[in-house]
Design a protein around this motif. Structure first.
Motif, short mmCIF file in Angstrom:
data_model
loop_
_atom_site.label_atom_id
_atom_site.label_comp_id
_atom_site.label_asym_id
_atom_site.label_seq_id
_atom_site.Cartn_x
_atom_site.Cartn_y
_atom_site.Cartn_z
N ILE A 72 0.83 -1.20 0.00
CA ILE A 72 0.00 0.00 0.00
C ILE A 72 0.87 1.26 0.00
CG2 ILE A 72 -0.29 0.00 2.51
CD1 ILE A 72 -2.89 1.03 -0.14
N ASP A 73 2.07 1.19 0.58
CA ASP A 73 2.95 2.36 0.60
C ASP A 73 3.28 2.83 -0.81
OD1 ASP A 73 2.94 2.24 3.33
OD2 ASP A 73 4.81 1.09 3.45
N LEU A 74 3.55 1.84 -1.68
CA LEU A 74 3.85 2.14 -3.08
C LEU A 74 2.69 2.86 -3.75
CD1 LEU A 74 6.62 0.93 -3.58
CD2 LEU A 74 5.57 -0.76 -5.06
N MET A 75 1.47 2.42 -3.44
CA MET A 75 0.28 3.01 -4.06
C MET A 75 0.02 4.41 -3.52
SD MET A 75 -0.93 1.00 -6.24
CE MET A 75 0.56 0.22 -6.73
N ARG A 76 0.22 4.56 -2.20
CA ARG A 76 -0.07 5.86 -1.58
C ARG A 76 0.86 6.94 -2.10
NH1 ARG A 76 -0.73 3.45 4.35
NH2 ARG A 76 -2.97 3.06 4.40
N ARG A 77 2.06 6.53 -2.56
CA ARG A 77 3.00 7.53 -3.09
C ARG A 77 2.41 8.24 -4.30
NH1 ARG A 77 8.19 3.59 -2.19
NH2 ARG A 77 7.76 3.49 0.02
N GLN A 78 1.46 7.61 -4.96
CA GLN A 78 0.88 8.22 -6.16
C GLN A 78 -0.43 8.93 -5.85
OE1 GLN A 78 0.99 5.27 -9.38
NE2 GLN A 78 2.17 4.00 -7.98
N MET A 79 -0.83 8.92 -4.57
CA MET A 79 -2.09 9.56 -4.19
C MET A 79 -1.80 10.57 -3.09
SD MET A 79 -4.18 5.97 -3.78
CE MET A 79 -5.79 6.35 -4.43
N GLY A 80 -1.85 11.85 -3.42
CA GLY A 80 -1.62 12.85 -2.40
C GLY A 80 -2.85 13.04 -1.54
N MET A 81 -2.62 13.40 -0.27
CA MET A 81 -3.78 13.65 0.59
C MET A 81 -3.57 14.91 1.41
SD MET A 81 -6.13 11.13 2.59
CE MET A 81 -7.56 11.67 3.47
N VAL A 82 -4.64 15.70 1.50
CA VAL A 82 -4.60 16.92 2.29
C VAL A 82 -5.68 16.80 3.36
CG1 VAL A 82 -4.91 19.43 2.26
CG2 VAL A 82 -3.74 18.29 0.37
N PHE A 83 -5.29 17.08 4.61
CA PHE A 83 -6.20 16.83 5.73
C PHE A 83 -6.85 18.12 6.22
CE2 PHE A 83 -2.95 13.61 5.68
CZ PHE A 83 -3.63 12.43 5.95
N GLN A 84 -7.97 17.93 6.92
CA GLN A 84 -8.65 19.09 7.49
C GLN A 84 -7.73 19.83 8.47
OE1 GLN A 84 -12.26 18.03 9.52
NE2 GLN A 84 -12.70 20.13 10.11
N HIS A 85 -6.99 19.07 9.28
CA HIS A 85 -6.16 19.71 10.30
C HIS A 85 -4.69 19.77 9.88
CE1 HIS A 85 -9.44 20.17 13.06
NE2 HIS A 85 -9.80 18.93 12.79
N PHE A 86 -4.43 19.86 8.61
CA PHE A 86 -3.10 20.08 8.00
C PHE A 86 -2.14 18.92 8.25
CE2 PHE A 86 -4.27 24.14 10.35
CZ PHE A 86 -5.25 24.49 9.45
N ASN A 87 -2.02 18.55 9.56
CA ASN A 87 -1.08 17.48 9.95
C ASN A 87 0.32 17.69 9.42
OD1 ASN A 87 -3.30 16.39 11.12
ND2 ASN A 87 -3.55 14.70 9.70
N LEU A 88 0.78 18.94 9.47
CA LEU A 88 2.20 19.16 9.21
C LEU A 88 2.99 18.59 10.38
CD1 LEU A 88 2.25 22.81 7.81
CD2 LEU A 88 2.28 20.67 6.55
N PHE A 89 4.25 18.24 10.15
CA PHE A 89 5.06 17.67 11.21
C PHE A 89 5.71 18.80 12.00
CE2 PHE A 89 5.62 14.62 7.51
CZ PHE A 89 4.49 13.89 7.85
#
Lengths: 240, 257
Positions: A72-89
């Motif tokens: 799934i990690d390989l697949m997620r690399r091609q799907m960007g996601m933006v969250f309601q609460h930003f979730n910046l590190f």
């Protein structure tokens, strides 16, 4: 591009998504709207398997994500996601936030990633923030950075989970502007939002969800001017 | 005032059958406990071993604790339908470890290490380090697990959504943030561990208590050695507490950035 078949999701006894089948085509800007608790966020989070579907399958560019053998990690690399609460590190600078994933996944070298980060930051007008920490930024700035962070992986599709719901009203515009720009460049986008203006202006298709079903879908023009379902009409009368 | 001479005079007086006052008697006991035969050097040696025990055991404890905590959180966060059987076995072992260690007294564990498992070993300090380290690991693992769980779930979701693997997400995103929440509890664990080193004397470890006992046995005078080492423990704990407070204040400052 993304094919959803008979997707169901329940949390315990609570059925959130009830047998949803849907297809998202390349270049589409699908806007998902609906009342709270209608399952729209869960639907979006199922698309990159942040939520594991209870039943059904999700196929992304010919690979069945719901197959346990798929990396799934390989697949997620091609799907960007933006969250309601930003979730910046918060423990990293903005530059590091953006470059961490592309470098760690060996997509590019640190130097390449740094260049890309600078280019992307310039595009959203935040290049001088590269060495700042997330806590020093406003909500709108954080969300623009979060979009840039997802874009740095050069994804094929972008998923937006209520990207403006946690923002002060005056910051909503700057984030929507970036999303609009992205849409104009032809990015495939799935956007869960309460911004009806954005849906009307940018969306190529609007999905209306309620009670775990997609009740109605249409082009934005048709959808807003001529809703068919009673539930859609009552929802639109309250939000418009 | 020359202590040695005073001591000579007073003990001579005692031998002659003179009645000494409280101050004089205390002085003799004090002198016997710390000064005579350079005994204060023994306490210093004891403190050295005590600190060595504390630091090495804490390192073992932290390494063990982080490993156990990561295994246990990894196990709990697996995707349904994709459970790793190997992880299941390791997780079960970790659970047995924390249950047994936290469910039995430190003293009993040390006795078992010293007189059962390593009964032929003469390196009592090393046995003590193993016993303390393994004990501490069980507590640290719970501290670390709590710390990992205290990091907002959105953080690991963001990491995973970018295509980072579980371990990378932990290493770069979750653990650095958990560290800040863990530090205060880890400081308390250090202080507990430091005091628990005194139990190692029961298996022959040559730390502070061991020397206090030895001095007491030799001079038939226990008050000064025992109260003395109590003060030594206290002072060191106070220093550690002060350092802990300083560190926490500094970490909190970086929060307000």
């Amino acid at each position: 591009m993304i094919d959803v078949k008979h997707l169901s999701k329940s949390f315990g006894d609570h059925l959130v998504l009830d047998d949803i089948s849907e297809h998202i085509y390349p270049g589409e800007k699908v806007v998902v709207i609906g009342p709270s608790g209608s399952g729209k966020s869960t639907f979006l989070r199922c698309l990159n398997l942040l939520e594991t579907p209870t039943k059904g399958s999700i196929t992304f560019q010919g690979t069945e994500l719901t197959d346990p053998k798929v990396d799934i990690d390989l697949m997620r690399r091609q799907m960007g996601m933006v969250f309601q609460h930003f979730n910046l590190f918060p423990n990293m600078t903005i530059r590091k936030n953006i470059t961490l994933a592309p470098v760690r996944t060996k997509l590019m070298s640190q130097a390449q990633a740094d260049d890309l980060a600078t280019t992307l930051l310039r595009r959203v007008g935040l290049e001088e923030k590269a060495d700042a920490y997330p806590n020093q930024l406003s909500g709108g700035q954080k969300q623009r950075i979060a979009i840039v962070r997802a874009l740095a992986m050069q994804p094929k599709v972008m998923l937006f989970d209520e990207p403006t719901s946690a923002l002060d009203p005056e910051m909503v515009g700057e984030v929507l502007e970036v999303m609009k720009q992205l849409a104009e460049e032809g990015m495939t986008m799935v956007v869960v939002t309460h911004e009806m203006g954005f849906a009307r202006e940018v969306g190529s298709r609007v999905l209306f969800m309620d009670g775990g079903h997609i009740l109605e879908q249409n082009t934005p023009a048709e959808f807003f001017s001529n809703p068919k379902e009673e539930r859609t009409k009552s929802f639109l009368s309250k939000v418009l | 005032m020359d202590w040695a001479q005073t001591y000579q005079t007073l003990s001579q007086a005692l031998k002659n059958g003179d009645v000494l006052d409280f101050g004089q008697k205390s002085f003799i006991s004090f002198y016997k406990a710390f000064v005579e035969g350079d005994r204060w050097k023994l306490y210093l040696k004891g403190i050295g071993v005590t600190l060595e025990l504390t630091v090495t055991a804490l390192i073992i404890g932290v390494v063990l604790g982080v490993l156990v905590a990561v295994v246990r959180t990894a196990h709990d966060q697996q995707r349904p339908g994709r459970r790793n059987p190997f992880l299941g076995v390791v997780n079960a072992l970790c659970q047995v470890y924390t249950t047994v260690i936290r469910g039995t007294p430190m003293m009993v564990q040390l006795l078992i290490w010293g007189f059962v498992v390593f009964k032929t070993s003469r390196n009592h300090t090393m046995v003590g380090i193993i016993g303390l380290g393994i004990n501490s690991g069980a507590y640290v693992s719970e501290i670390v697990r709590g710390g990992l769980m205290s990091v907002d779930l959105g953080q690991s979701e963001a990491g995973r959504s970018l295509g980072l693997g579980y371990l990378d997400t932990m290493r770069f995103i979750v653990i650095p943030q958990a560290f800040k929440n863990i530090l205060p509890a880890l400081g308390n664990e250090l202080i507990t561990l430091f005091k628990d080193t005194s139990l190692v004397s029961a298996i022959g470890g040559t730390e502070l208590v061991y020397f206090a006992e030895a001095v007491g046995a030799k001079t038939y005078e226990y008050m000064f050695p025992y109260v003395g080492i109590a003060l030594m423990y206290l002072v060191i704990v106070m220093i550690l507490t002060a350092l802990q407070g300083k560190l926490e204040r500094r970490l909190r400052q970086s929060d307000r950035r």
